[in-house]
Design a protein around this motif. Structure first.
Motif, mmCIF file in Angstrom:
data_model
loop_
_atom_site.group_PDB
_atom_site.id
_atom_site.type_symbol
_atom_site.label_atom_id
_atom_site.label_comp_id
_atom_site.label_asym_id
_atom_site.label_seq_id
_atom_site.Cartn_x
_atom_site.Cartn_y
_atom_site.Cartn_z
ATOM 1 N N ASN A 140 12.274 -40.802 -19.688
ATOM 2 C CA ASN A 140 12.022 -39.422 -20.099
ATOM 3 C C ASN A 140 10.678 -38.924 -19.599
ATOM 4 O O ASN A 140 10.555 -37.755 -19.180
ATOM 5 N N VAL A 141 9.654 -39.783 -19.615
ATOM 6 C CA VAL A 141 8.335 -39.384 -19.126
ATOM 7 C C VAL A 141 8.409 -38.996 -17.657
ATOM 8 O O VAL A 141 7.752 -38.043 -17.209
ATOM 9 N N ARG A 142 9.246 -39.700 -16.901
ATOM 10 C CA ARG A 142 9.348 -39.449 -15.457
ATOM 11 C C ARG A 142 10.313 -38.317 -15.121
ATOM 12 O O ARG A 142 10.043 -37.510 -14.237
ATOM 13 N N PHE A 143 11.449 -38.231 -15.839
ATOM 14 C CA PHE A 143 12.534 -37.371 -15.376
ATOM 15 C C PHE A 143 13.119 -36.435 -16.438
ATOM 16 O O PHE A 143 14.062 -35.709 -16.150
ATOM 17 N N ARG A 167 15.960 -31.734 -10.928
ATOM 18 C CA ARG A 167 17.092 -31.672 -11.852
ATOM 19 C C ARG A 167 16.611 -31.352 -13.266
ATOM 20 O O ARG A 167 17.199 -30.517 -13.961
ATOM 21 N N ALA A 168 15.534 -32.019 -13.685
ATOM 22 C CA ALA A 168 15.009 -31.796 -15.030
ATOM 23 C C ALA A 168 14.611 -30.335 -15.228
ATOM 24 O O ALA A 168 14.878 -29.742 -16.282
ATOM 25 N N LYS A 169 13.981 -29.750 -14.219
ATOM 26 C CA LYS A 169 13.557 -28.355 -14.334
ATOM 27 C C LYS A 169 14.753 -27.410 -14.411
ATOM 28 O O LYS A 169 14.724 -26.407 -15.132
ATOM 29 N N MET A 176 13.418 -39.540 -4.350
ATOM 30 C CA MET A 176 14.252 -39.730 -5.529
ATOM 31 C C MET A 176 13.566 -39.167 -6.771
ATOM 32 O O MET A 176 14.195 -38.496 -7.595
ATOM 33 N N VAL A 177 12.294 -39.445 -6.901
ATOM 34 C CA VAL A 177 11.542 -38.938 -8.044
ATOM 35 C C VAL A 177 11.537 -37.410 -8.033
ATOM 36 O O VAL A 177 11.741 -36.756 -9.062
ATOM 37 N N SER A 178 11.337 -36.831 -6.855
ATOM 38 C CA SER A 178 11.302 -35.370 -6.742
ATOM 39 C C SER A 178 12.649 -34.752 -7.104
ATOM 40 O O SER A 178 12.708 -33.736 -7.813
#
Length: 278
Positions: free
Chosen positions: A128-131, A238-240, A231-233
């Protein structure tokens, strides 16, 4: 705000994480973060295979090498029943009893049980902190701890730390190296969910979601820094986007969708290995 996107968060923040942890955890899994919780619990399961005794047992039973989809589905059903209905509901109690009966076939170290329990708490929080489309609030983090702590007690796990912080320290200190066959079988299970022509391209993406400890434990190659960054980006984008969606009015638990190993449905009492010897 448009759609009142944070209405579930506002409800959660009014609840007590000790007394209301089942309700909070239900909202987290079914409404707020269903996709993220599923993916992060997959990572949690994979991380547990970094423990030699756990990977050795799974390798001996052959479940992950011979029927990985069913092994995945069985775990997801039992966990999903407890989360959706609560471990103290009739269905939750039945799922817990079935899980305990399956575990009773093996001699499993208490420390291994405790480590697995801890990953179910802390891997979703780290994901959750990351994505996450929003950060978990304090009530959600603590509810995760109290939910799984109570499940652990009903599994007869001994010496469960009394606080969130103590269990997190235990989690961080426990990891060791593992047998890579289980890791490879799990990776191949994830790949099997995609068309064959896509798998070679997706495989590096799986590696990009694993940290160095897991990559070393499984003997997987390190992804390129560019791929890991991409991948992180993508997941953060997606989260945004998810943040702009209206809140869910209907739950989306794993057990609410068709389950590959049980196309006609399942009875909790029949969930588990096909081979009665394992």
């Amino acid at each position: 705000m448009l759609f009142n996107r944070y209405k579930n968060l506002h409800v959660i923040q009014q609840l007590d994480p000790v007394q209301d942890h089942c309700r909070i955890y239900n909202l987290m899994n079914g409404y707020e973060f269903p996709w993220d919780m599923t993916r992060s619990l997959e990572v949690a399961l994979m991380r547990t295979y970094c423990v030699p005794s756990i990977s050795k047992l799974l390798n001996q039973t052959g479940e992950f090498t011979h029927c990985p989809q069913k092994r995945y589905d069985d775990t997801s059903i039992i966990v999903g029943e407890m989360i959706k209905w609560g471990y103290d509901s009739d269905r939750g109690k039945e799922a817990l009893q079935r899980m305990n009966a399956l575990h009773a076939r093996f001699k499993i170290d208490n420390g291994d049980f405790l480590y697995v329990l801890s990953t179910f708490i802390f891997e979703p929080i780290r994901w959750n902190v990351r994505f996450g489309w929003r950060l978990m609030c304090e009530q959600e983090k603590l509810a995760s701890f109290y939910f799984w702590r109570e499940v652990g007690k009903q599994m007869q796990i001994q010496n469960i730390p009394e606080t969130y912080e103590e269990l997190e320290r235990y989690n961080l200190d426990y990891e060791r190296h593992t047998n890579c066959r289980v890791g490879e079988a799990t990776r191949d299970l994830f790949l099997s969910w995609f068309p064959s022509w896509m798998r070679s391209a997706i495989k590096p993406g799986i590696y990009a979601l694993l940290d160095e400890t897991m990559l070393d434990a499984f003997g997987f190659p390190y992804p390129s820094p560019l791929l890991r960054s991409a991948m992180v980006s993508l997941l953060r984008i997606r989260a945004k986007l998810i943040r702009l969606f209206p809140p869910r009015n209907h739950p989306n638990f794993y057990i609410d969708s068709p389950i590959p190993s049980y196309p006609t449905g399942y009875e909790i009492a029949n969930v588990g290995p096909l081979n009665p010897k394992i």
